[in-house]
Structure formats: structure tokens, C-alpha cells
Design an enzyme around this catalytic site. Sequence first.
Site, mmCIF file in Angstrom:
data_model
loop_
_atom_site.group_PDB
_atom_site.id
_atom_site.type_symbol
_atom_site.label_atom_id
_atom_site.label_comp_id
_atom_site.label_asym_id
_atom_site.label_seq_id
_atom_site.Cartn_x
_atom_site.Cartn_y
_atom_site.Cartn_z
ATOM 1 N N ASP A 45 18.919 16.029 -15.560
ATOM 2 C CA ASP A 45 18.380 15.592 -16.554
ATOM 3 C C ASP A 45 19.018 13.997 -17.126
ATOM 4 O O ASP A 45 19.908 14.324 -17.688
ATOM 5 C CB ASP A 45 18.674 16.559 -18.029
ATOM 6 C CG ASP A 45 18.033 15.996 -19.523
ATOM 7 O OD1 ASP A 45 16.663 17.061 -19.582
ATOM 8 O OD2 ASP A 45 18.279 15.677 -19.495
ATOM 9 N N TYR A 50 18.164 6.554 -21.710
ATOM 10 C CA TYR A 50 20.105 6.536 -20.592
ATOM 11 C C TYR A 50 20.587 5.942 -19.552
ATOM 12 O O TYR A 50 21.198 5.212 -19.442
ATOM 13 C CB TYR A 50 19.740 8.326 -19.969
ATOM 14 C CG TYR A 50 19.687 9.482 -21.082
ATOM 15 C CD1 TYR A 50 19.415 9.454 -21.995
ATOM 16 C CD2 TYR A 50 19.892 10.748 -20.099
ATOM 17 C CE1 TYR A 50 19.144 10.447 -22.664
ATOM 18 C CE2 TYR A 50 19.408 12.054 -21.045
ATOM 19 C CZ TYR A 50 19.774 11.562 -22.530
ATOM 20 O OH TYR A 50 18.954 12.690 -22.411
ATOM 21 N N LYS A 79 12.069 11.705 -19.312
ATOM 22 C CA LYS A 79 11.913 11.648 -20.544
ATOM 23 C C LYS A 79 10.473 10.436 -21.332
ATOM 24 O O LYS A 79 11.358 8.779 -20.957
ATOM 25 C CB LYS A 79 12.586 11.492 -21.699
ATOM 26 C CG LYS A 79 13.382 13.415 -20.845
ATOM 27 C CD LYS A 79 14.311 13.655 -22.104
ATOM 28 C CE LYS A 79 15.978 14.834 -22.195
ATOM 29 N NZ LYS A 79 16.948 14.103 -21.419
ATOM 30 N N HIS A 112 10.257 11.968 -25.600
ATOM 31 C CA HIS A 112 12.273 12.263 -25.467
ATOM 32 C C HIS A 112 11.898 13.114 -27.505
ATOM 33 O O HIS A 112 13.175 13.198 -28.073
ATOM 34 C CB HIS A 112 12.212 10.898 -25.340
ATOM 35 C CG HIS A 112 13.772 11.073 -25.206
ATOM 36 N ND1 HIS A 112 14.866 10.514 -24.494
ATOM 37 C CD2 HIS A 112 14.773 11.853 -26.092
ATOM 38 C CE1 HIS A 112 15.897 10.701 -24.161
ATOM 39 N NE2 HIS A 112 16.026 11.717 -25.039
#
Length: 322
Positions: A45, A50, A79, A112
Site C-alpha cells: 500500500d 508517500y 492513491k 486519497h
Amino acid sequence: MTDYIEFYNKQRMPIVGLGLWQSDDPNELDQALEKALDQGYRHFDTATLYKNEEGLGRGLKKYMDAGKVTREELFIVTKLPWTGMHPDRVRRFAELSLKKLQVNYIDLYLVHWPLAIKYVSDEEVAPMENGKFLIDKESPPLESVWKAMEELVDAGLVKSIGISNFTPSQIERIMKIARIPPTNHQIEVQAYFQNREVREASTRNKITVCAYGPLGSPGRKDYNFNGFSYDIPNLFEDPLVVRLSEKYGKTPAQVLLRFLTQLNIAVIPKSTNAGRLSQNINILDFALTPSEVKEFEKLDKGEAGRSFPSLLGMQDHPECPF
Ligand code: A2P
């Protein structure tokens, strides 16, 4: 009890995945990935936010090139960032993710956050000014973003689309206009914040749930922003968790993850440590009794137990979920 959850479209997601939020050190990520793959992790994930899609893509490719796993065996989640909350930018951001991940499809692509931050450039995924996010209050309706998400499925860029951090009423709005409904909703769920209302709104609409921060995210790096700080729960020392951990000869983390998976919630604990990675994926060889699950349900503190608050001006957006 299976080791997958199944979406309404029959796609299956491994119930335990590796969460990669704050895995931003490339060396550490590389090593964690290899250990995780060796131990049987297949669900990963990540998110544009990120900033580690390249590292994940590189690690997975290396493993695939070595003939140890096939693309079909992997389940990759990424996302759409909040700077991409415009129908004209959805495909662009999905294509950027595909490129960084070095794959030609994404298994599950999530919106997201339901709120928008002003687009500045592809790279700046969280632009800020004076210590606050540059909130885009004039962003197009969520419904129009969802229509663009559906086109990603039509184009074969993603297998499934889903949401993250939505409210029950935002879920209902999407369901009203969806030609391709969300398959999965990623939200905070942990013993002290069981997020019941949002979970119920999701499952009522045949949307499966994936829990972020399932261990309470004890290693979070940033919980003090310009003087704004919040509590990080200590779930490992909760008396019920300790008692059940002794009863089953499992670690507190394993008991916490088992509780969630018994509710058919997928979990994406983050770890970079071989022993803890192994603990987190080996949780299916014991089961809590129905009355132990009930005891766990009583640990819920409702809204007071939420450990990921909105911050840095997120509340200024009309769609801010909490
Ligand atoms: P580490 O990477 O050193 O293992 P969450 O997934 O809820 O955000 O929690 C992730 C945090 O919990 C990380 O800091 C991770 O540290 C720690 N953690 C992950 N798995 C375990 C475990 N089995 N036991 C104790 N701590 C864990």
C-alpha cells in the site's frame, strides 16, 4: 476465514498488506520489501503522497525479474493525491504512478482524501503556505473526480477504484452517481477508534474496508506540527490485549490485527523489521472467540479514540471529512 477479502467485482485483496506510509528511506524500504516478499507479503500500500512509489516499483521489479513472483500475484494499491482532485488531472496522476511503479496496471487506485489542495506541480503533492496546506476551496465536485476515476478502469490502467477518508454522506453521493462503484474504503480503524459509522456506511454499499494505522501507528514521525500535537495511543499495553496475547501465545500486535481481520477488515501495518513483518502476516493460525471479539468492541472510544486528526488547515475545505 480466508486470507483475502473479496470485492463486489470478484477481485481479491490479501487481507494483510504492507503499509508504506513514512517508509521514505530508500535503503530501509529496499530491505523491508525484500524481507516482506520473502515472508509472503503480496499486498503493498503506497500513495503519491508517500513519495516512495519509485522505491516500491524498483523492489517489486527486482523480485519479479528474479522469477520469485509474477505481477498477477501482487496486489498494488496507490492513491490519487489531493492536488489531483480535478477531473482533468486524475489520469495524469494515475499515469505518473504507473510510471514510477514500473507496472502497466494498478490493482486498486484510491481517492486519497475527499478534499483538494491547490495544484502547483506534479512533484509538489502537499504545497503549504504559512504552515498550512494551500487548500483549494473552489475544487470541482467529488462526483466529477469519481467520473474520471471510472475512466481509468475503462482504459485498463487500474483494476478497481476506491476511496479513503470519506464520510457516510460522501459515500452516498458517490453511490448515487457511480457507474463503477468503489470496491474498497481505506480508513483509520484500530481498537480505540473502531470507526463504526463509516464502516457501516461502506459495507451497506458493498464497499470493503481496509484499516490504516491498525496498531495505532506507534512509530509516527510527525505528530507535532508547529506546536499542534496529538496523542498516539498505546494499544499494546491495553489489559485486554495483554490478556489475549498471553492466552494465545501471540504478540499484542498479532492480537490487534486478528481482531480487525475477524471483522473482515484488511490491515496494512507498517514495519521495516524482519521479526515484526513476520508477526504481522502470521495471524491466521488462531482465532478470537465471539465473546472476545465483543470485549474488543467495547474498547472503542468513538471519536475520542481517533488518532489521525485533520490538521494544518484541512478543515478549511468544505469536504474535510473530520
Ligand atoms: P517497526 O517498523 O520498527 O516495526 P501502523 O501500521 O499502525 O501505522 O504501525 C506501524 C508502527 O508500528 C511502526 O512504527 C512499526 O515499527 C510498529 N510495528 C509494526 N509491527 C509491529 C509489531 N508486530 N510489534 C510492535 N510494533 C510494530
